[in-house]
Write a protein that holds these residues in place. Structure first.
Motif, short mmCIF file in Angstrom:
data_model
loop_
_atom_site.label_atom_id
_atom_site.label_comp_id
_atom_site.label_asym_id
_atom_site.label_seq_id
_atom_site.Cartn_x
_atom_site.Cartn_y
_atom_site.Cartn_z
N ASN B 183 24.67 -16.16 43.72
CA ASN B 183 25.41 -14.98 44.14
C ASN B 183 24.62 -13.70 44.07
N ARG B 185 22.74 -10.60 44.81
CA ARG B 185 22.73 -9.69 45.96
C ARG B 185 23.83 -9.97 46.97
N ARG B 186 24.74 -10.83 46.64
CA ARG B 186 25.81 -11.06 47.62
C ARG B 186 27.08 -10.44 47.09
N ASP B 187 27.97 -10.14 48.00
CA ASP B 187 29.17 -9.49 47.54
C ASP B 187 30.29 -10.48 47.30
N PHE B 188 31.30 -10.02 46.63
CA PHE B 188 32.37 -10.89 46.22
C PHE B 188 33.08 -11.60 47.39
N GLU B 190 32.06 -12.63 50.18
CA GLU B 190 31.27 -13.73 50.69
C GLU B 190 31.32 -14.93 49.73
N MET B 191 31.21 -14.62 48.44
CA MET B 191 31.27 -15.67 47.42
C MET B 191 32.63 -16.32 47.40
N ILE B 216 31.50 -19.16 41.23
CA ILE B 216 31.08 -17.81 41.63
C ILE B 216 30.10 -17.27 40.60
#
Lengths: 507, 292
Positions: B183, B185-188, B190-191, B216
């Motif tokens: 996760n 650098r990805r935002d919530f 997307e997760m 997550i």
């Protein structure tokens, strides 16, 4: 005490509001549902999950908020995103998922129709631009590419029509949502036979048309019981999110426009005649008899800034996208208007109005050795807003606009709001209730109940928090850069096309 | 870093640790053809890179590993050098036997492990679901590996317990880290979408909040708060939305009976299904099926 419920079936979530009869929000709740992208260009949602989520949120709102405060629900008004298509069989069961506005699978059908004589006729008759978003194009796609589903389809519905059928047993659609299908003649307010012919269907395969104040019938007994609502609770078919966001922002006079920017965005005006644009750049949706909401949509709103934040934001604090965007905006505010001549074309998702070019792509233009990180941030925001302005600018070829109202999560960021005032060189009214679409639906119910005599009085009840005035000097700067932005957007057409083809091949 | 190798059956240091197949550090100074052909074992294999650059083919995908990187190969997954040999460099590894592994992502470690059964199931599922074979910048893992080695050689009082604890610790560390790195650098949103997909793919499973959160890479408290803000529902209520939506679709197909639908969509029993369904929709599943 009496209250009115509004239900907004939005792109990512259902939002339920309860208003007292003075228009104050008594309670609100939301529930989100996913979008599935099973192939590039596909964008679908599960109609059953939307229904269950709506029911769950509504039920919780009633039992946890309204019943303890002893509110009696007078009516429920429905609004929904435009352009959705759901095929159902003879038994009323969905054939696959609902296809959302963002679905682009009908690109080829749209391109072929757009430049034909029939395309021109249909655009002027229906008010809906010929684009893959349009249900007209989506149904034609199903006819050509999903023959089995097409053959088994007894009706083509909007998601709202499906939800209302579940609740009341009737298949209905309101005039404003119908006017965004590309299938309704907005002048005669009947299904347009040439459009039906192109889509390969007959009017019996579409829900029954009714005005936005229409009443599809009572709630089924089971839902009356499980929701704790009386048999006399009025169900109102309601309107589309776009039309209601316009009404709810208090825009009902000819010299006003509303700018909405969430992920995507739109600039809209209301009037009592259709805007006739031979270059076919606008939509004209029917709100009520002799009232049209006209304007242009953009694909590249807050979603582009979020993309930027994800790539270049500081992610030391995981998952807090909002904090990251706030920091970026703070950095952007430290450089001057115009980003020292760095321009950004925001067309990451192709673009609709005003250039209507699905192949358009993003670009930073004019970099020199002195540009820094902050200039990129600011240029990104300015580019998104120049695009919005380019829609407003062509609307002004048809109508004088003296002030703007704004709504949506991106447009209402104070920094963005001030930039828009400067770029448009118009005062901007900040609406107090930020959820304009739901407020619009409340006003619709209030007109229906006789609280307001007409649309104009209802829209006039909107409170403005404050007004942002444009700054002359910055406007002059933006105006110079905008001239270049506007030219670049069309100048690169061939290169966009070639590059889009290469990108497509590279996937 | 000194090289060493302990081998089950050959090294007396591993007496009493039947589950440790191998542990070692190897400094490879020359390329020898066919020195690392692809193999599949029933063990968990963990490699940590100390020096050099390694090109490996793990579970049908090629990876390049640099110092500080760790690779974990689960039972049944293939592992070998991309070009069939060991690249030049230094790495440390351990190979651990599992008592039992099956296709349904369940891995039972054995009596030596202090992990509770549910933790062990969760960890194995997380490792499978995140499908992450390489973690980067995980020096902590090497510190644990070194501690295991020291305990094995020094045999101080309590070392048997310590070695087994450290292996548990290593597995927990990798499972947690795999969630975080997926996760990064990805935002919530997307997760969340990814997690939702996992739920749908295995709807019959009795998901716990711990399992959902671990997908997550968050603790349950932070996870539940995030889900509530994002979806408007608690994680378990959101899961009920998915279960009921799928059930409605199945109810519209006359050939499937209600009990089958209940189990397929993750309800304990048709009674549980019926109560939940009626509470939400006002209809029992049978009534719903009959309505138009």
């Amino acid at each position: 005490m009496e209250c009115v419920i509004t239900i907004e079936l939005g792109t990512n979530a259902v939002r339920v509001f309860a208003f007292d009869l003075n228009g104050n929000v008594v309670a609100s709740a939301k529930g989100s549902y996913p979008t599935f992208h099973i192939q590039p260009d596909y964008s679908e949602q599960d109609p059953e999950q939307i229904f269950i989520t709506m029911l769950y949120v509504l039920k919780n709102l009633i039992t946890e908020n309204l019943q303890p405060q002893r509110y009696a629900v007078q009516s429920i008004c429905f609004i929904a995103s435009m352009h959705s298509v759901l095929a159902i069989d003879k038994q009323g069961a969905p054939l696959g998922n609902v296809i959302t506005w963002a679905d682009n699978r009908g690109k080829r059908e749209a391109d072929e129709l757009k430049d034909s004589d029939l395309g021109k006729v249909l655009y002027h008759a229906t008010g809906t631009p010929i684009h893959p978003m349009s249900p007209l194009v989506k149904i034609a796609w199903l006819k050509n590419n999903d023959k089995d589903r097409f053959a088994h389809t007894s009706k083509f519905l909007s998601i709202k029509s499906y939800i209302l059928q579940q609740l009341t047993g009737e298949y209905v659609i309101d005039h404003s949502l119908a006017s965004a299908t590309g299938l309704l003649n907005i002048h005669t307010v009947q299904w347009e036979s040439k459009a039906l012919e192109f889509a390969g269907i007959h009017s019996g395969q579409l829900p029954e048309l009714m005005p936005v104040f229409g009443n599809p019938g009572k709630l089924r007994k089971e839902y009356q019981k499980s929701l704790g609502l009386g048999a006399n609770t009025r169900v109102m078919v309601g309107s589309s999110d776009g039309c209601m966001a316009t009404l709810g922002a208090g825009v009902w006079r000819e010299d006003k426009a509303v700018v909405t920017i969430e992920d995507s965005g739109a600039v809209r005006i209301v009037g009592n005649h259709v805007l006739r644009d031979d270059r076919r750049r606008f939509f004209n949706y029917l709100l009520a008899e002799n009232y049209y909401v006209s304007g242009g949509p953009t694909n590249n709103g807050g979603v582009v800034f979020e993309w930027f934040a994800r790539q270049f934001g500081d992610f030391r604090v995981p998952f807090d996208t909002e904090q990251i965007m706030e920091n970026l905006i703070h950095e952007a505010s430290r450089v001057r208007a115009g980003s020292n001549g760095l321009l950004f074309l925001p067309y990451l998702l192709g673009e609709r109005a005003p250039i209507w070019n699905a192949n358009a792509r993003g670009s930073y233009f004019g970099l020199n050795i002195k540009h820094e990180r902050q200039h990129f941030i600011r240029a990104t925001i300015e580019g998104i807003l120049y695009e919005v302005y380019s829609i407003g600018k062509i609307l002004q070829e048809h109508r004088t606009i003296n002030s703007l109202s704004i709504n949506g999560s991106f447009a209402t960021i104070p920094f963005c709001a001030q930039l828009m005032a400067d770029i448009f060189n118009k005062p901007i009214n900040m609406v107090k209730n930020l959820n304009s679409a739901s407020r619009g639906a409340f006003l619709l119910s209030a007109i229906d109940m006789g609280i307001y005599p007409d649309f104009e009085k209802a829209a006039g009840s909107t409170d403005y928090q404050h007004t942002i005035m444009p700054r002359e000097e910055d406007h002059a700067t933006y105006n110079r850069y905008f001239q270049i932005f506007e030219r670049l957007s069309v100048k690169l057409k061939d290169e966009f096309e070639e590059l889009a083809a290469l990108q497509h091949g590279a996937q | 870093m000194n090289q060493f190798l302990l081998n089950q059956g050959a090294s007396q240091e591993l007496d009493g640790f039947g589950h440790i197949r191998e542990i070692g550090i190897r400094k490879n100074t020359s390329v020898q053809l066919n020195s690392l052909c692809s193999t599949t074992t029933d063990n968990i294999r963990i490699y940590y890179i100390l020096d050099g650059k390694f090109e490996w083919f793990i579970h049908d995908r090629s990876h390049i590993l640099y110092p500080g990187d760790l690779a974990i190969i689960l039972p049944g997954q293939s592992f070998g050098g991309s070009r069939g040999f060991v690249d030049i460099g230094t790495f440390c590894w351990i190979s651990i036997e599992v008592k039992h592994a099956d296709n349904s992502r369940r891995m039972v470690l054995g009596d030596w492990s202090g992990l509770s059964e549910s933790d062990s199931v969760t960890i194995s599922k997380i490792l499978q679901l995140n499908n992450i074979v390489v973690l980067s910048k995980v020096k902590e893992a090497f510190i644990i590996l070194q501690a295991i080695k020291d305990e094995l050689f020094q045999r101080e009082i309590g070392y048997t317990t310590r070695v087994n604890h450290l292996i548990d610790e290593l597995l927990i560390f990798i499972a947690r880290q795999s969630g975080r790195q997926t996760n990064l650098r990805r935002d919530f949103p997307e997760m969340f979408t990814k997690m939702e997909e996992a739920l749908r793919q295995n709807l019959g499973h009795q998901w716990t909040v711990e399992e959902m959160a671990a997908l997550i890479g968050l603790g349950t408290t932070a996870f539940s708060e995030k889900v509530k803000v994002f979806t408007g529902f608690s994680p378990l209520n959101y899961l009920i939305n998915i279960r009921i939506s799928e059930a409605i679709k199945l109810l519209k197909k006359p050939e499937i009976n209600v009990t089958e639908i209940a189990l397929e969509t993750g309800f304990y029993s048709s009674q549980h299904f019926s109560t939940t369904f009626k509470k939400l929709t006002g209809y029992t599943p049978m009534e719903f099926r009959k309505k138009k």
